[in-house]
Design an enzyme around this catalytic site. Structure first.
Site, PDB file in Angstrom:
ATOM      1  N   GLU A 123      -2.322  11.335   3.826  1.00 21.10           N
ATOM      2  CA  GLU A 123      -3.406  11.164   4.786  1.00 21.10           C
ATOM      3  C   GLU A 123      -3.375  12.359   5.730  1.00 21.10           C
ATOM      4  O   GLU A 123      -2.306  12.796   6.160  1.00 21.10           O
ATOM      5  CB  GLU A 123      -3.247   9.866   5.583  1.00 21.10           C
ATOM      6  CG  GLU A 123      -3.383   8.611   4.751  1.00 21.10           C
ATOM      7  CD  GLU A 123      -3.154   7.355   5.564  1.00 21.10           C
ATOM      8  OE1 GLU A 123      -4.142   6.693   5.957  1.00 21.10           O
ATOM      9  OE2 GLU A 123      -1.961   7.039   5.817  1.00 21.10           O
ATOM     10  N   GLU A 144       0.863  -1.176   0.000  1.00 17.30           N
ATOM     11  CA  GLU A 144       0.000   0.000   0.000  1.00 17.30           C
ATOM     12  C   GLU A 144       0.898   1.223   0.000  1.00 17.30           C
ATOM     13  O   GLU A 144       1.890   1.269   0.731  1.00 17.30           O
ATOM     14  CB  GLU A 144      -0.906   0.004   1.232  1.00 17.30           C
ATOM     15  CG  GLU A 144      -1.743   1.267   1.404  1.00 17.30           C
ATOM     16  CD  GLU A 144      -2.594   1.235   2.674  1.00 17.30           C
ATOM     17  OE1 GLU A 144      -3.067   0.147   3.046  1.00 17.30           O
ATOM     18  OE2 GLU A 144      -2.769   2.304   3.298  1.00 17.30           O
TER      19      GLU A 144
END
Length: 275
Positions: free
Chosen positions: A161, A156
């Site tokens: 974020e 990933e």
């Protein structure tokens, strides 16, 4: 004059041929960067500026709900999606109908799964993040074919974020090496960068066969290298990945949602991919 026109046509098609040299295209939607491109100029291979009135379904799919921490409030309902003035609004809202859907919150997100994936290149996402308690907007990438197995084995890549009202973003990698073997510091698997979340910023990733280089507004912020003698699960980033962009709410990392802070939006101006 005819000779001049013929020369122009030949040059035009020669130019088109050069533009296609960056990639080998598999199954009409997977772009594999050709060897040696690292030393050449970037060429755009895929982009979206959200200039219409609807999400382009040849490029994107609305993310359905799932049981992961980030996906439990996802919805495909129009309430959480809007395109206006050349921007895509991905919304996090209080659920107006908890009778038919008992979830307290709903969120919007899109991904390119089964429609566009690539191996090596550069991503730029120009967007503005709104803040709220419990807001967790993310821009990230997952393996298209899970070459090494399910998450986290096939990796990933978290381009960005953002949590709550923070003045930083997180840029992180996840794999079997980092998550299951606990190798989060050998080498460091993530970093942070200061941000003015209320302004438009360009969140980026440069993906090479031997490193992942994260950027913010064109500046390098963090890099994750391929380690030659590490466990082979340290580098699952040798396969095509697809893009996810979603306005998430709540979860064990970001904490509880304050309903009074909603609605909250992630406003996306464009997405560009180069090889």
């Amino acid at each position: 004059m005819k000779s001049y026109n013929l020369l122009f046509v030949l040059l035009f098609f020669s130019f088109l041929g050069c533009k296609q040299e960056a990639s080998v295209i598999i199954d009409s939607y997977i772009y594999l960067q050709k060897e040696g491109r690292e030393k050449k100029d970037w060429e755009i291979i895929w982009e979206d500026h959200f200039e219409g009135t609807e999400i382009d379904t040849t490029k994107w799919t609305r993310i359905p709900p799932n049981n992961a921490d980030w996906g439990r409030h996802m919805t495909t309902d129009d309430m959480c999606y809007e395109i206006k003035e050349g921007n895509l609004y991905l919304k996090g809202i209080n659920n107006p109908d908890t009778v038919s859907d008992p979830r307290p919150f709903l969120t919007g997100g899109i991904y390119t799964k089964n429609k566009f994936a690539f191996q090596y290149g550069k991503v730029e996402i120009h967007a503005r993040l709104e803040s709220a308690q419990g807001a967790w907007p993310a821009m990230w990438m997952l393996s298209e074919h899970n070459k090494y197995g399910g998450w986290p084995h096939s990796g990933e890549i978290d381009i960005m974020e953002h949590l709550n009202y923070d003045s930083i973003i997180y840029q992180t990698t996840h794999s079997n090496y980092t998550n299951n073997l606990g190798q989060k510091h050998n080498p460091p698997h993530g970093g942070t960068a200061k941000i003015d979340a209320g302004q438009f910023n360009t969140f980026g990733l440069e993906w090479y066969p031997d490193s992942l280089v994260f950027t913010l507004n064109g500046d390098r912020t963090f890099a994750y290298p391929r380690v030659k003698d590490a466990d082979k699960s340290q580098w699952p980033y040798d396969q095509p990945f697809y893009i996810l962009i979603d306005q998430q709410l709540g979860g064990s990392w970001v904490g509880k949602v304050n309903p009074e802070d909603l609605p909250v939006n992630m406003i996306v101006d464009y997405v560009k991919v180069y090889q």
